[in-house]
Enzyme design. Structure first.
Site, mmCIF file in Angstrom:
data_model
loop_
_atom_site.group_PDB
_atom_site.id
_atom_site.type_symbol
_atom_site.label_atom_id
_atom_site.label_comp_id
_atom_site.label_asym_id
_atom_site.label_seq_id
_atom_site.Cartn_x
_atom_site.Cartn_y
_atom_site.Cartn_z
ATOM 1 N N HIS A 16 -3.508 6.253 3.947
ATOM 2 C CA HIS A 16 -4.235 5.063 3.494
ATOM 3 C C HIS A 16 -3.589 3.792 4.043
ATOM 4 C CE1 HIS A 16 -5.838 2.058 0.619
ATOM 5 N NE2 HIS A 16 -6.851 2.901 0.455
ATOM 6 N N ASP A 18 0.867 -1.176 0.000
ATOM 7 C CA ASP A 18 0.000 0.000 0.000
ATOM 8 C C ASP A 18 0.905 1.228 0.000
ATOM 9 O OD1 ASP A 18 -2.095 1.977 1.154
ATOM 10 O OD2 ASP A 18 -3.235 0.112 1.135
ATOM 11 N N SER A 35 -11.293 -0.715 0.724
ATOM 12 C CA SER A 35 -9.940 -0.687 1.302
ATOM 13 C C SER A 35 -9.965 -0.922 2.798
ATOM 14 C CB SER A 35 -9.273 0.666 1.027
ATOM 15 O OG SER A 35 -8.831 0.753 -0.294
#
Length: 682
Positions: free
Chosen positions: A207, A171, A373
């Site tokens: 994220h 990621d 996600s």
């Protein structure tokens, strides 16, 4: 030469003598939008100009040709050729083309004897959270743990000897200085694939940090609602490895994604979370996925995407990857069909909480985010706990057990909106804990092999099938290989012995009396032995036996219509014997079985055809024989004296045979016979 026994890309050969197509891994459905631009066959030419890709960059895999030494096979102008150092392919090259090179010129270069594939270096994006998103209003802090039943999983962990599991977060980089994550992320192993160096703060991102918190954020007390799914009671379940694949802004190329996946696999991560994707197939990233899954035994879990669509998304839709859709909190599981933003479709596997999830962000804070996600790391945490209680479990077994233990949502069984249902952490971890070891799978193979073929398999055969079943081959694949083997014919089983063999080999028990008589009757009615094998394989009993070993049961395919429904086959065969006084021919049997199975013909239509056919007419049956045939065909019995006398008198008085036939067709006794064969009367 790295991995010289591996033939790498496109998965043509992974281990000497074993091809991907032979591994029995069910292919996922890929939506038609994946097939755009210049794509040939199996994407050996994968040049889709409409998809975002790195300008003037090609990824080329050769069949041994070193392009840095001899580039004569390239029929276009290029500025540089770099041999890629990556574990799954010794012959992968990054070729930078002249800016004026056209796609058609590249495609015309392709030679199947020289290249495995030529493709653009496509760009993948983070699957960004949906903002703003209010959910259903039922998403109280920590709601994901209630819906996953995380507490039951934690209880199992607290009562079970378990191991720490290395989990990759592929990621943005994870802020490993965050209080929620400090000490839970291996800083020494964490790597920045964009900058080709050890991960530092310049690679951190909200994220990736949010995802890591959902997987294994610290447990700091009973009131902690921000804890990770795999936190456990003592924060001793996961060791996370952050693998950054994204630049400060923009997307990540297929090559960088492939390097990230391969890096995680080579560092012995057992699970990887991938909350990123692109809307098209990539040979290069697919090669990394297959290497990680099949060679290194890494379980790969990915977000399905947030486009409210059934559009394809990769890596989510590779068959080796577990694809996760997102859920809101819901009140009624029978009506719920997923978060409004979540992608869906037949390439997706399960659903997990993804809306209004509170987790860590860069700098020590927390934030609520919504998206697939956020759902994917919930499942990653569950997979990590399963491995923690059973370190020998394989990726295929993890996928099978998670599917089997899901809470069914929306339509009964699998559906494209919720997959196999809501992941149940408690049940999945218990199932993993109780899973039989590979030694037990060996005994399963040995026992069934000996029962079918009347001999003990050699060690190589057992080892082969243990590997295949662990990699994703199904129980159906194995049983078909032994119970339909040519060797079976040489054993000269009579019908009863054959049925008893099936019970022993497939159900691991002796035949019960009723079962024996039923299956023997089908064989005597003209059903094939192969069709019996298929029916045994497709039974609930065989599925339950496979479940106990963590093996995907699979389903037997039917080559012929006569194998699909044995009752229908028996019904048709009896008409041949009664009406035409002969066995059925293959074409005729398949024709009538297909018509009944598809609902095109009723029993009334088929029986009428047999009795009015030229072949029956040519038999010149007298009235007595005609009536006896009717009783046998319609009632499955001999004529009673009174009934026979009544119909004989009708014929003697001039009633046409067609009218007599109608009398039998509309009888209650024929209706009962049709029901017993599962055939509609009219």
């Amino acid at each position: 030469m790295k991995n010289s026994v591996l033939l790498k890309t496109l998965g043509l050969t992974l281990v000497a003598g074993v091809t991907v197509s032979s591994l029995g891994i069910p292919a996922k459905t890929v939506s038609a939008d994946a097939d755009k631009g210049i794509n040939v066959g199996d994407y050996s030419i994968n040049l889709d100009e409409s998809r975002p890709h790195e300008a003037n960059e090609l990824l080329i895999s050769t069949k041994g040709v070193d392009l840095t030494v001899d580039a004569s096979s390239l029929g276009f102008a290029y500025s540089s050729i770099e041999k890629v150092d990556i574990s799954f392919d010794d012959n992968l090259y990054l070729v930078k083309t002249d800016p004026n090179v056209k796609t058609v010129s590249v495609a015309e270069t392709f030679d199947a004897d020289t290249f495995n594939y030529i493709e653009y270096n496509y760009i993948n994006e983070l699957i960004k959270p949906v903002t703003p998103y209010a959910g259903t209003g039922l998403e109280v802090p920590g709601w994901q743990h209630k819906y996953l039943d995380s507490q039951s999983a934690w209880t199992t962990l607290s009562k079970t000897t378990h191991s720490k599991v290395r989990v990759a977060i592929i990621d943005q980089g994870v802020d490993y200085t965050h209080p929620e994550l400090e000490g839970l992320v291996n800083k020494n192993l964490s790597y920045d694939c964009q900058r080709d160096k050890k991960l530092g703060s310049d690679g951190f991102g909200d994220h990736g940090t949010h995802v890591a918190g959902i997987v294994g954020g610290r447990y700091s007390g009973s009131s902690d609602v921000n804890r990770g799914v795999a936190s456990g009671a003592k924060n001793d379940v996961v060791e996370m490895v952050s693998v950054n694949i994204f630049p400060s802004s923009g997307g990540a190329s297929d090559l960088v994604c492939a390097k990230g996946i391969t890096y995680a696999a080579d560092k012995n991560c057992r699970v990887a979370n991938m909350s990123f994707g692109g809307n098209g197939y990539s040979n290069t990233m697919g090669g990394a996925v297959r290497y990680a899954y099949m060679v290194k035994g890494m379980c790969l879990i990915a977000a399905a995407g947030n486009e409210s669509s059934d559009i394809s998304s990769f890596p989510s839709d590779y068959p080796e990857v577990f694809s996760v859709m997102a859920s809101d909190a819901y009140a009624d599981p029978t009506l719920y069909k997923g978060a409004s933003y979540s992608n869906y479709g037949y390439a997706k596997d399960v659903i997990a909480p993804g809306s209004v999830i509170n987790s860590s962000v860069v700098g020590g804070g927390f934030a609520e985010k919504s998206g697939t996600s956020m759902a994917s790391p919930c499942v990653t945490g569950v997979a990590a706990m399963m491995i923690s209680v059973n370190t020998k479990i394989t990726p295929a077994q993890i996928k099978t057990l998670i599917k089997k233990t899901c809470l069914d949502l929306y339509n009964k069984g699998y559906d494209p909106y919720t997959g196999y249902g809501m992941v149940d952490a408690g049940e999945a971890v218990v199932a993993a804990k109780n899973l039989k070891a590979s030694s037990d799978i060996s005994s399963f193979i040995t026992r069934s092999y000996e029962a079918a073929l009347d001999r003990v398999p050699d060690d190589a055969t057992v080892e082969y099938w243990v590997g295949k079943l662990s990699e994703g081959a199904t129980g159906a694949d194995y049983i078909n290989s032994i119970c339909n083997a040519p060797e079976i014919e040489s054993l000269n089983y009579n019908d009863r012995a054959f049925v008893n063999m099936l019970y022993n080999a497939i159900f691991n028990r002796v035949a019960d009396k009723d079962g024996m008589s039923t299956w023997v009757a089908y064989l005597e009615a003209g059903c094939s032995r192969k069709s019996l094998v298929a029916q045994f394989i497709n039974s609930a009993e065989f599925e339950a036996l496979c479940d106990s070993y963590g093996i995907e049961a699979g389903k037997a395919d039917f080559d012929k219509e006569s194998e699909r429904n044995l009752k229908v086959t028996a019904f048709v065969n009896r008409l041949y014997g009664i009406c035409l006084n002969r066995a059925s021919e293959e074409d005729g049997l398949e024709f009538w079985c297909e018509k009944i199975n598809n609902g095109e013909f009723s029993a009334q239509q088929i029986v009428s055809f047999f009795f009015t056919s030229p072949e029956y007419t040519a038999l010149n049956r007298n009235d007595e024989a005609f009536l006896n045939d009717l009783y046998s065909a319609f009632f499955d019995r001999e004529a009673d004296a009174a009934g026979f006398a009544f119909w004989a008198e009708q014929l003697a008085n001039g009633t046409a045979r067609a009218d007599i036939l109608s009398g039998f067709i509309y009888s209650e006794e024929f209706s009962a016979l049709c029901a017993s064969y599962g055939v509609r009367q009219f």
